[in-house]
Scaffold this active site. Sequence first.
Site, PDB file in Angstrom:
ATOM      1  N   LYS A  91       0.827  -1.216   0.000  1.00  0.00           N
ATOM      2  CA  LYS A  91       0.000   0.000   0.000  1.00  0.00           C
ATOM      3  C   LYS A  91       0.859   1.263   0.000  1.00  0.00           C
ATOM      4  CE  LYS A  91      -4.225  -1.981   1.999  1.00  0.00           C
ATOM      5  NZ  LYS A  91      -3.848  -3.392   2.200  1.00  0.00           N
ATOM      6  N   ARG A 228      -7.639 -14.516   7.418  1.00  0.00           N
ATOM      7  CA  ARG A 228      -7.970 -15.194   8.668  1.00  0.00           C
ATOM      8  C   ARG A 228      -8.979 -16.323   8.486  1.00  0.00           C
ATOM      9  NH1 ARG A 228      -8.441  -9.680  12.161  1.00  0.00           N
ATOM     10  NH2 ARG A 228      -8.271  -8.691  10.121  1.00  0.00           N
TER      11      ARG A 228
END
Lengths: 256, 256
Positions: A91, A228
């Site tokens: 990013k 996750r």
Amino acid sequence: MKLSYADRAKHCKNPLAKHLFQLIENKKTNLALSADVTNCDKLLSLANTIGPEISVLKTHIDILDDFTPSFINELQKLAEKHQFLIFEDRKFADIGNTVKHQYAGGIYQIAEWAHIVNAHTLPGSGVIQGLAEAGKDKQRGLLLLAQMSSANNLLTPDYSKKTLEMAREFDEFVIGFIAQTKLSDEPHWIYMTPGVQLSENKDNLGQQYITPQKAILENGSDIIIVGRGIIAAKDPVSEAQKYRKIAWDTYLQSLT
Amino acid sequence: MKLSYADRAKHCKNPLAKHLFQLIENKKTNLALSADVTNCDKLLSLANTIGPEISVLKTHIDILDDFTPSFINELQKLAEKHQFLIFEDRKFADIGNTVKHQYAGGIYQIAEWAHIVNAHTLPGSGVIQGLAEAGKDKQRGLLLLAQMSSANNLLTPDYSKKTLEMAREFDEFVIGFIAQTKLSDEPHWIYMTPGVQLSENKDNLGQQYITPQKAILENGSDIIIVGRGIIAAKDPVSEAQKYRKIAWDTYLQSLT
């Protein structure tokens, strides 16, 4: 009529984007793993066991507590062995002159090994220009963040539109977008969607999840990024296989 | 009537912000050096020779090609010796769970040594919350990017306003803003302004410069951040002294 990944490969100016579409088609997986662990061995183990299920492995190199340059060699070997691309989720979000150094230099030398990186367009097109100076000749690809999955984010529809315009200006280096929904019908852009889990959900720091079906079928995503949902599962490999099957079946369904 | 730095220290909830205002007042310098070099020795040499002239040293730890953990010890010694704060210009820009790891972990362990870091509010307030979980108990301070100096950046007035609102929500951890112009009259916010040079100018990757006088007098900045204007000069130390004098004189002028 929606085009297949193989058809869309023909529309890409960027050789890496073409390669990625072909890889997805050949390997029959539109799943990316977000391997957000803080230990090199753990990451290599995930890359080795889940590598066969994915087209892209997404990393945060800067959260690995025990990083050494030799880790990169090991990761590259696994990418070769299992045929996935490495996407460093950096990013980038600074002015052009700075991101160029952050991408090419420092101890991580991201441009040397990450097939794909991403950037925020917030600083203006200089961020793309700076990254292109370091990555284009290496045949790397850049994803622009057009939308985010976190609560109360400030990426407005106008922001997404300007991001699309910047992408068009640099379409030999930009391969697509990190987005929740497709921005245009141009077939060469790749849409990757983070924040995907089998049940819609939240974490306690503002992350919001959508399902693979919603991402692919309703929102037009090409690659779902699951973190996750897989790595926190009891059996990450079988969970990855489950996500892979759902994502691929949903893609096939979207073609008809 | 504008308040002095010393007066403003009294309004801060964050102990680091208070300390910084007092440091500026005592040392009589509102100059920050942006030390964007790619070599540790070069950075330490700049910190040692220019350290006496500045209140803040701004780093990009991830562009140092030869970084080792011992570099941090050396930098901390110089910060102590010359009394400046270390500001790692990381521009965190991810979801809360990720930035928390990027700030506290990895090989850089930024939260251990950087008095100040900054973040984009683009991902929503989770980014602040995640960073606060890692930095607040260490008495660190966070700057939010409210405006940028680069051409065609996408930080709109509404974006700046929302950034100010998020800052108010977390005013025990947020100490101020990276901005081109002041956003409000609340005396506890510190405004730091990058892209400052003696002559208004541009680089070839979209960076745009304003003068110290414009930054402080017209735009209400508290600390000017000077990079290439100093480090690319023939004699960086005397150039830093020149910027320091102009910035301080302009501050005194702004009080009357």
